[in-house]
Design an enzyme around this catalytic site. Structure first.
Site, PDB file in Angstrom:
ATOM      1  N   CYS A   5       1.604 -39.483 -32.871  1.00 13.16           N
ATOM      2  CA  CYS A   5       1.720 -40.926 -32.669  1.00 13.16           C
ATOM      3  C   CYS A   5       2.829 -41.495 -33.564  1.00 13.16           C
ATOM      4  O   CYS A   5       3.988 -41.210 -33.354  1.00 13.16           O
ATOM      5  CB  CYS A   5       0.380 -41.617 -32.887  1.00 13.16           C
ATOM      6  SG  CYS A   5       0.312 -43.264 -32.146  1.00 13.16           S
TER       7      CYS A   5
ATOM      8  N   HIS B  20      -3.470 -38.673 -29.765  1.00  8.64           N
ATOM      9  CA  HIS B  20      -4.448 -38.395 -30.820  1.00  8.64           C
ATOM     10  C   HIS B  20      -5.549 -37.500 -30.250  1.00  8.64           C
ATOM     11  O   HIS B  20      -5.830 -37.512 -29.046  1.00  8.64           O
ATOM     12  CB  HIS B  20      -5.098 -39.689 -31.314  1.00  8.64           C
ATOM     13  CG  HIS B  20      -4.200 -40.590 -32.083  1.00  8.64           C
ATOM     14  ND1 HIS B  20      -3.695 -40.270 -33.315  1.00  8.64           N
ATOM     15  CD2 HIS B  20      -3.723 -41.834 -31.788  1.00  8.64           C
ATOM     16  CE1 HIS B  20      -2.946 -41.265 -33.759  1.00  8.64           C
ATOM     17  NE2 HIS B  20      -2.945 -42.225 -32.853  1.00  8.64           N
TER      18      HIS B  20
END
Length: 529
Positions: free
Chosen positions: A361, A453
């Site tokens: 991310c 994630h």
């Protein structure tokens, strides 16, 4: 059975989250349809529900403990810090804007009254807080109408008297919904009796009517030695201690705040198991500012022979086989931090030597060629580390998704929470979506990056990735073939249920959930207006 209970704490990190999860699991094992609830959460560790709402990761963990699907109802207000004084406000799973702490809580005069006469986001703060209280009580009422029991978690301490008039998560919620309260105290820190007494004595008389008892957490030793103090506390307050929970080692439960973990220099308190192969694998995680969803590395730490540590020293990357750049709510700020400490140069040197680096991310965005940010930092165009052929532009709308795909020939599930939109200009695909098309991520040499994630929780992919890392690092490491991360997490939740069932007065907890706080609880002076 029908009712609710609020688990408050004498301090932050007293154990509210794990006690709430433990009560949820204990009730679920009894066949009770139970749901967790936290009216307002401040955390950079968040999760995406199946319908695309963002909530605190601790509430998702508690939902798993309750054996129910997480929803935005369980955490209607999420505050995601973006600096020392501002936070992004996520309401019912959707980001609604940035707000200063003074604007959110409302400026107060010398007598503690909320003043809404100031400019900017402080205007009408009192009206906004009343609307938020209505929102959270409506969510709680919906959960109570569809479940047998709702176990609420407070935030910080209920005795934060500077914030009481604007409170919607501790006694403000308890008063509005008439929910009994149990206060948890961490005896491992010391001063637990003073904390219990002082917390109660700093509450208004109307608030004290709902505080029904205490739970001692993290006790080490002979419980009989604690009895004189517990008896005295009950004489002074008129309230019993409803359990003494022992210190439990190695509970890998999702936390709300990464600061304490990163300073501790380890992942939770669980030791890496003996390696399955001939060698260990060393993973270094960089605790960037505003670190978010650091729980991504928990799955690595669960692997026998994988040693995970957090470090902010360039020299400590020298013996690492894999360096992980985790998520962050401040990508541009994290870039500056990496460069100031010499970590950026150390990571780039690793990449030039063909040594593995993984960015997730915000960490993925850091590895790109450039970042165009007019949303988060408003810094404009900033050069990235240049290790991946990726350009990132921050969009006003946040991407929230639960993607499924494949990587390294294995099925992968994850979740996305980001404003940055990545334009991949080259390299090799890292992930493919369910239709086999390249997904959000790429690889260049031994440098890997993705917005997904939670991908490392997919067992087959994690093993395949670690085999590649070991090969690039020249380590004779072999991932164990039978490590199942979901099963390990379930085992931890069962341990939490055991703590409540074996060490708490469960009959008393049931009475509180079903009947509310008992009438006639004594007032502990001095109280506050």
């Amino acid at each position: 059975m029908s009712g609710a209970l609020l688990v408050a704490g004498t301090t932050s990190d007293a154990g509210k989250s794990v006690v709430t999860a433990g009560i949820c699991r204990w009730l679920a094992r009894r066949g009770v349809k139970v749901a967790p609830f936290k009216a307002q959460n401040m955390s950079l560790n968040s999760y995406v529900t199946r319908d695309g709402a963002e909530i605190g990761r601790a509430q998702a963990m508690q939902a798993a403990a309750a054996r129910v699907e997480p929803s935005a109802l369980m955490n209607p207000v999420l505050l995601k810090p973006g600096g020392d004084r501002t936070s992004q406000v996520v309401l019912l799973g959707r980001a609604v804007g940035e707000m200063s702490a003074r604007g959110y809580f409302g400026r107060t005069d010398g007598e503690g009254r909320t003043d809404g006469a100031h400019t900017g986001d402080e205007t009408h703060a009192g009206d906004g807080r009343r609307a938020l209280l209505e929102t959270v009580t409506d969510c709680l009422a919906t959960l109570r109408a569809t479940h047998d029991a709702v176990i609420c978690e407070g935030a910080g301490s209920p005795a934060e008297i500077n914030l009481r008039r604007t409170d919607i998560v501790n006694m403000g919620l308890a008063r509005a919904a008439r929910v009994p309260v149990v206060v948890v105290g961490d005896i491992d820190r010391g001063g637990v009796f003073a904390s219990f007494f002082g917390t109660t004595a700093l509450l208004a008389a109307e608030d004290q009517e709902l505080v029904a008892g205490y739970l001692v957490n993290k006790f080490r030793g002979d419980v009989s030695l604690l009895r004189p103090g517990l008896d005295t506390l009950e004489r002074l307050t008129g309230r019993p201690t409803l359990g003494v929970l022992p210190y439990a080692h190695g509970l890998g439960i999702d936390e709300e705040d990464g600061l304490r973990l990163s300073l501790r220099g380890t992942v939770r308190e669980s030791a890496s198991g003996a390696p399955y192969g001939a060698d260990v694998l060393r993973v270094a995680v960089l605790p960037v500012p505003l670190m978010s969803n650091f729980t991504d590395v928990d799955a690595l730490a669960a692997e026998p022979g994988v040693a995970v540590r957090f470090t902010d020293r360039p020299e400590e990357l020298a013996d690492a086989d894999l360096v992980v750049l985790p998520g962050t709510r401040g990508t541009v700020r994290a870039l500056a931090w990496l460069r100031e400490r010499g970590l950026a140069a150390a990571v780039c040197a690793r990449a030039a030597e063909g040594r593995p680096v993984l960015g997730v991310c915000g960490g993925y965005q850091l590895l790109g060629e450039r970042i165009e940010d007019d949303v988060e930092s408003r810094a404009g165009v900033v050069p990235g580390l240049g290790l991946l052929p990726v350009r990132v532009r921050f969009a006003a709308a946040k991407t929230l998704a639960r993607p499924v795909g494949t990587a390294l020939g294995e099925r992968v599930e994850g979740y996305e929470i980001h404003h940055g939109v990545a334009e991949v200009l080259g390299g090799e695909p890292f992930l493919a979506d369910a239709e086999g098309r390249p997904a959000d991520g790429c690889r260049s040499g031994a440098v890997w990056g993705t917005h997904w994630h939670g991908s490392l929780e997919s067992d087959g992919f994690r093993r395949a990735f670690l085999r590649r890392v070991a090969a690039d690092a020249g380590r004779a490491f072999v991932p164990a073939p039978d490590t199942e991360f979901a099963a390990l997490r379930e085992e931890q939740l069962e341990r939490l249920g055991d703590l409540i069932e074996e060490h708490a007065d469960t009959d008393a907890l049931l009475r509180l959930i079903e009947r509310g706080a008992p009438p006639g609880l004594p007032f502990v002076p001095p109280g506050v207006p």
